[in-house]
Design an enzyme around this catalytic site. Structure first.
Site, PDB file in Angstrom:
ATOM      1  N   LYS A   1       0.866  -1.180   0.000  1.00 52.72           N
ATOM      2  CA  LYS A   1       0.000   0.000   0.000  1.00 52.72           C
ATOM      3  C   LYS A   1       0.897   1.222   0.000  1.00 52.72           C
ATOM      4  O   LYS A   1       2.043   1.165   0.442  1.00 52.72           O
ATOM      5  CB  LYS A   1      -0.874   0.029   1.259  1.00 52.72           C
ATOM      6  CG  LYS A   1      -2.142   0.818   1.067  1.00 52.72           C
ATOM      7  CD  LYS A   1      -3.162  -0.024   0.324  1.00 52.72           C
ATOM      8  CE  LYS A   1      -4.524   0.617   0.250  1.00 52.72           C
ATOM      9  NZ  LYS A   1      -5.520  -0.377  -0.190  1.00 52.72           N
TER      10      LYS A   1
HETATM   11  N1  GLU Z   1      -7.083  -0.117  -3.498  1.00 46.63           N
HETATM   12  C1  GLU Z   1      -7.780  -1.326  -3.831  1.00 46.63           C
HETATM   13  C2  GLU Z   1      -7.859  -2.251  -2.627  1.00 46.63           C
HETATM   14  O1  GLU Z   1      -7.772  -1.820  -1.500  1.00 46.63           O
HETATM   15  C3  GLU Z   1      -7.219  -2.005  -5.070  1.00 46.63           C
HETATM   16  C4  GLU Z   1      -5.770  -2.340  -5.031  1.00 46.63           C
HETATM   17  C5  GLU Z   1      -5.227  -2.833  -6.364  1.00 46.63           C
HETATM   18  O2  GLU Z   1      -5.967  -2.902  -7.319  1.00 46.63           O
HETATM   19  O3  GLU Z   1      -4.025  -3.133  -6.388  1.00 46.63           O
HETATM   20  O4  GLU Z   1      -8.095  -3.420  -2.762  1.00 46.63           O
END
Ligand code: GLU
Length: 428
Positions: free
Chosen positions: A111
């Site tokens: 993240k």
């Molecule tokens: N931000 C989204 C999540 O929390 C998608 C992450 C992604 O597609 O890598 O799952």
């Protein structure tokens, strides 16, 4: 017992670490291994200086966290929010590790975040912040290493800037460095609706199991951004009635079902919030209105905004039989206890909102193979993968006699731990 591994000081980090410990106890795992899985693999904090529209210099702090990379390249979104901090990014990255593992995607968890309010910047400032952030986290990202995506406060345009900044440094176009890109830059059809689609699929399967079905069900949705608005539309497509929705400025309610087309039209025509659309009755204004909205008579609640939205007080006043977590971490551990006591089903974030990263994975597949799939093909694949994972989640919950939150954590953790065992420790 709660043992902080990564210096937990944020409620989201405490919540996920205690959930992983609970799953580890259920699996009978040895202590050292659990700590190894909980601790983030690497955490990078970066300084993001930028030039403001008036020519002065601004500054924000950013992070990129690789949580677990044992099962594949790190994967996860980038969040722009004024309150985002290191520990929250670590917590969200840990959630991505579990999510990718329980969905059986060949990816680890990551993240990123920048502590800034995207709504307070001009588009040019956001572009500068994004480009500088990308340069600062450059050593960590790449199609085979770590692939960022949109999250709260970021979108396809932000991904296009990241892709360009990375590509300029490499000397050639590298679309596979991010997902959630615009279609023109090899983004995937269906990516925008994918998280909401997954949420509705999860709600459909759980409602069926509970014996009432999505058709005719009354749904309350917190958040009307990308996830919440698509979940609303797709729930209506399946015959549900969306009786209340909220955003940061307030909540609106109509027991007969809100007219979503009118809401969308008003927003497209310049209304700044749901309250301003004039659709439905206003329950209240401001963020606090969401709490009140959770007490509205309904069958399903979908929290699709930020973390910590459903605490003990909200859990006590819920009338729904089912909660489906569209956001990451919307329910606190204290609320979980109340919900268990009240026998309200909860389909947890790491499964319920996994449609987004699942579609991101399909975008990576298309990018690696230089292919473009039709929207129907992508949507079908997302739904199929969500259904497969639901089967595993239901079987785990049933066979162990545990709630879905713990079952999802057990599934994700077991998958990660199996990979650790097979790869072994280096040096051994
Ligand atoms: N931000 C989204 C999540 O929390 C998608 C992450 C992604 O597609 O890598 O799952």
């Amino acid at each position: 017992m709660f043992t902080a591994v990564s210096g937990a000081g944020h409620p989201a980090l405490e919540a996920i670490e205690s959930r992983i410990w609970e799953a580890a106890r259920q699996l009978g795992l040895a202590d050292g291994l659990v700590e190894n899985v909980i601790a983030p693999r690497r955490v990078l904090e970066v300084s993001v200086p930028y030039t403001r529209a008036d020519g002065t210099r601004g500054h924000a702090t950013g992070w990129r966290v690789h949580h677990n990379t044992t099962r594949g390249p790190a994967k996860g979104g980038v969040r722009y929010h004024p309150e985002v901090c290191r520990d929250e990014v670590v917590a969200l990255a840990a959630g991505m590790s579990l999510k990718c593992a329980l969905m059986n995607l060949p990816l680890g968890g990551a993240k990123g975040g920048v502590a800034t309010d995207p709504r307070a910047h001009t588009s040019k400032e956001l572009e500068r912040i994004t480009r500088r952030y990308t340069t600062e986290i450059f050593p960590l990202i790449g199609p085979d290493k770590d692939v960022p995506a949109p999250d709260v406060g970021t979108n396809a345009q932000v991904m296009a800037w990241m892709m360009d900044q990375y590509s300029m440094a490499m000397g050639y176009a590298v679309p596979g460095v991010v997902t959630g890109k615009p279609i023109e830059l090899y983004g995937s059809l269906g990516r925008e609706s994918a998280t909401g689609r997954g949420v509705v699929e999860a709600a459909t399967l759980a409602a069926e199991e509970l014996g009432f079905g999505i058709e005719g069900a009354r749904v309350v949705i917190q958040g009307y951004g990308n996830v919440g608005s698509w979940a609303a539309r797709l729930a209506v497509e399946r015959g549900a009635r969306v009786v209340a929705v909220s955003d940061v400025d307030g909540a609106v309610h109509d027991p007969a079902g809100l007219d979503l087309e009118r809401i969308d039209r008003a927003l497209a025509e310049g209304a700044h919030s749901l309250v301003e659309t004039g659709v439905g009755d206003v329950i209240g204004t401001g963020v606090e209105a969401s709490s009140e909205m959770f007490g509205v008579d309904c069958d399903i609640v979908m929290p699709c905004a930020l973390s910590g939205a459903i605490d003990r007080a909200e859990a006590e006043q819920l009338t729904a039989r089912l909660i489906v977590e569209g956001a990451n971490g919307p329910t606190t551990p204290e609320a979980d206890l109340v919900l268990a006591d009240r026998d309200i089903w909860l389909i947890p974030d790491v499964y319920a909102n996994a449609g987004g990263v699942t579609c991101s994975y399909l975008e990576q597949c298309q990018n690696f193979a230089h292919l473009t799939w039709s929207e129907d093909e992508v949507n079908d694949r997302v739904v199929r993968l969500m259904r497969d994972a639901y089967g595993r989640l239901r079987d785990t919950a049933e066979s162990l006699g545990i709630r879905h939150r713990l079952a999802a954590t057990v599934l994700g953790l077991r998958t990660i731990v199996d990979a650790h065992h097979l790869r072994g420790l280096s040096p051994s």
